[in-house]
Design an enzyme around this catalytic site. Structure first.
Site, PDB file in Angstrom:
ATOM      1  CB  SER A   1      -0.968  -0.046   1.181  1.00  0.00           C
ATOM      2  OG  SER A   1      -1.883   0.984   1.102  1.00  0.00           O
TER       3      SER A   1
ATOM      4  CG  ASP B   1      -2.788   3.961  -1.495  1.00  0.00           C
ATOM      5  OD1 ASP B   1      -3.504   3.909  -2.523  1.00  0.00           O
ATOM      6  OD2 ASP B   1      -2.933   3.171  -0.551  1.00  0.00           O
TER       7      ASP B   1
END
Ligand code: MG
Length: 463
Positions: free
Chosen positions: A98, A241
């Site tokens: 992530s 992200d």
């Protein structure tokens, strides 16, 4: 047994605590948990270690007789959507870390309905991982391997179908897209073109090292995006992200839009569309969301921190919208997980249907100030401090409402304070919010000072 899974799967630094051996053993554990003959989809973000870890996990799964469909590089919400839409897929593995820097990677398990695996399933996989009691398939029953690279495409098309703007209000917005070299580059520009907008890419080549910018979409990492929006006279900018489940915006003046403001704007848009409804969010979210949702005729329900918790509560309460203020927003008419492309779709919808710029929309929002503080607190002292702080608050402010959904939150007439111990470090965090900056700073200071005093008291240490 030590807990293997954190709030977002198993994560670590590649070559140290995240190795081919960990991925192989996780593949064997998951395969044993699901049973031979099941089918698992596996996809990854653009990290350099992705093919290595993915191959190791695939080997483990195949060895237990589980069939594997490789999805290649895809966004996390695209993989979740694929899993929910394909009946023959029983679970998915996402190889991603992530927002963590490039040297990190991780594995995350997804259930058949596309949401994060339940804690019970994770615990069973953890037990198998520890005991290594894997059920290996015989030579003729090892799993079959196939590939399907349609997952990003299907996801873009599904979001495109959800996009609703009256014909007369459609206009070509210029949108600077900064996916940080992550898989967001495979979906967001394509979606924007499909609705007649013009994407301008920044850090748009897949780059597993994140050389352009760090993958966490926080203001400090978005200086180039802010600049590019101004230079190109774009209508807005959007940053993702590293696995593109979060979307954070920049307005047409190049100003960063804090995540609670974009959350509040989209919440208002959806509550108005549904003529009411529930919006779920963790107790740490700013009051701007509650104020606009209430004004629009909806209601906010608070949960503990963590997007899977928000998603489950939304499903249970039939919420119309929910999410976190870090740009992770959940749209129940699409799927119960953070969904960056849906966030882009709803934000563009709002700008077009209102006929207002993002800057104008956000300047109409109520203003709140948040003061964020932290102090050191030994892990053993955390429980004792929570109890002492609650007793002290009840005695000093008998009329204040206390909410213990997650940590300790006290509501005053002109603001609130949230005190939460960190789950991973020996620190305590204190957030205070008010419409007055001075008041938010004073509230945070009062609770930090009192906590420090309580920590020195012998009864807190003894408990
Ligand atoms: Mg993410």
């Amino acid at each position: 047994m030590t807990r293997l899974f954190g709030t977002d799967g198993v994560r670590g630094i590649v070559g140290q605590d995240m190795t081919h051996e960990v991925a192989l053993r996780l593949g064997l554990a998951l395969g044993t948990h699901l049973g031979a003959g099941s089918t698992v989809a596996i996809g990854r973000d653009a990290r350099l270690s992705g093919p290595m870890l993915s191959a190791a996990a695939v080997a483990g799964l195949l060895a237990t007789g589980v069939n594997v469909v490789r999805l290649g590089v895809a966004t996390t919400p695209a993989i979740q959507y694929y899993t929910s839409q394909n009946e023959e897929v029983d679970a998915a593995v996402i190889v991603t870390a992530s927002h963590n820097p490039g040297q990190w990677n991780g594995l995350k398990f997804i259930a058949a309905d596309g949401t994060e695996a339940s804690r019970e399933d994770e615990e069973h996989v953890e037990q198998l991982y520890a005991s290594q009691k894997f059920r290996l398939a015989s030579w003729k029953d090892v799993g079959r391997l196939s590939s399907d690279e349609t997952c990003n495409d299907a996801y873009v098309k599904a979001v495109q179908k959800k996009f609703k703007v009256p014909d007369g209000k459609r206009r070509k917005l210029r949108v600077v897209v900064d996916p940080a070299g992550g898989p967001g580059t495979l979906v967001t520009p394509r979606f924007l073109r499909s609705i007649g907008c013009e994407p301008i890419l920044l850090h748009g080549e897949l780059d597993g090292t994140f050389a352009g910018r760090s993958p966490e979409p926080v203001e400090d990492n978005l200086a180039k995006l802010k600049e590019r929006v101004k230079e190109t006279k774009a209508d807005l900018g959007v940053a993702h992200d590293g696995d593109a489940d979060r979307a954070i915006f920049v307005d047409e003046t190049g100003a960063f839009v804090p995540g609670d403001q974009s959350f509040a704007l989209i919440a208002e848009h959806l509550v108005k569309r549904h003529k009411g409804g529930l919006v779920c969010t963790p107790v740490s979210t700013g009051s701007v969301v509650e104020e606009v949702v209430t004004r629009a005729g909806g209601k906010v329900v608070y949960t503990a921190v963590g997007s899977p918790i928000v998603g489950r509560r939304m499903r249970k309460d039939k919420a119309v919208f929910g999410g976190e203020e870090n740009g992770g927003l959940i749209f129940p008419d699409h799927q119960y997980c953070r969904d960056a492309l849906m966030s882009v779709a709803r934000m563009v919808e709002l700008i077009l249907t209102s006929g207002k710029s993002l800057g104008a929309l956000r300047s109409a929002l109520p203003k709140f100030f948040v003061s964020k503080q932290k102090f050191e607190c030994a892990n053993e002292a955390k429980d004792g401090l929570a109890r002492s702080l609650r007793d002290w608050t009840r005695a000093k402010y008998p009329k204040a409402r206390i909410d213990e959904t997650d940590g300790f939150k006290v509501y005053f007439e002109d603001g609130w304070v949230l005190a939460r111990p960190s789950g991973t470090e020996p620190i305590y965090r204190v957030y205070a919010e008010s419409k007055s900056e001075a008041r938010s700073v004073a509230l945070a200071k009062e609770f930090v000072d009192e906590s420090k005093r309580l920590l020195r008291a012998p009864e807190v240490k003894a408990r």
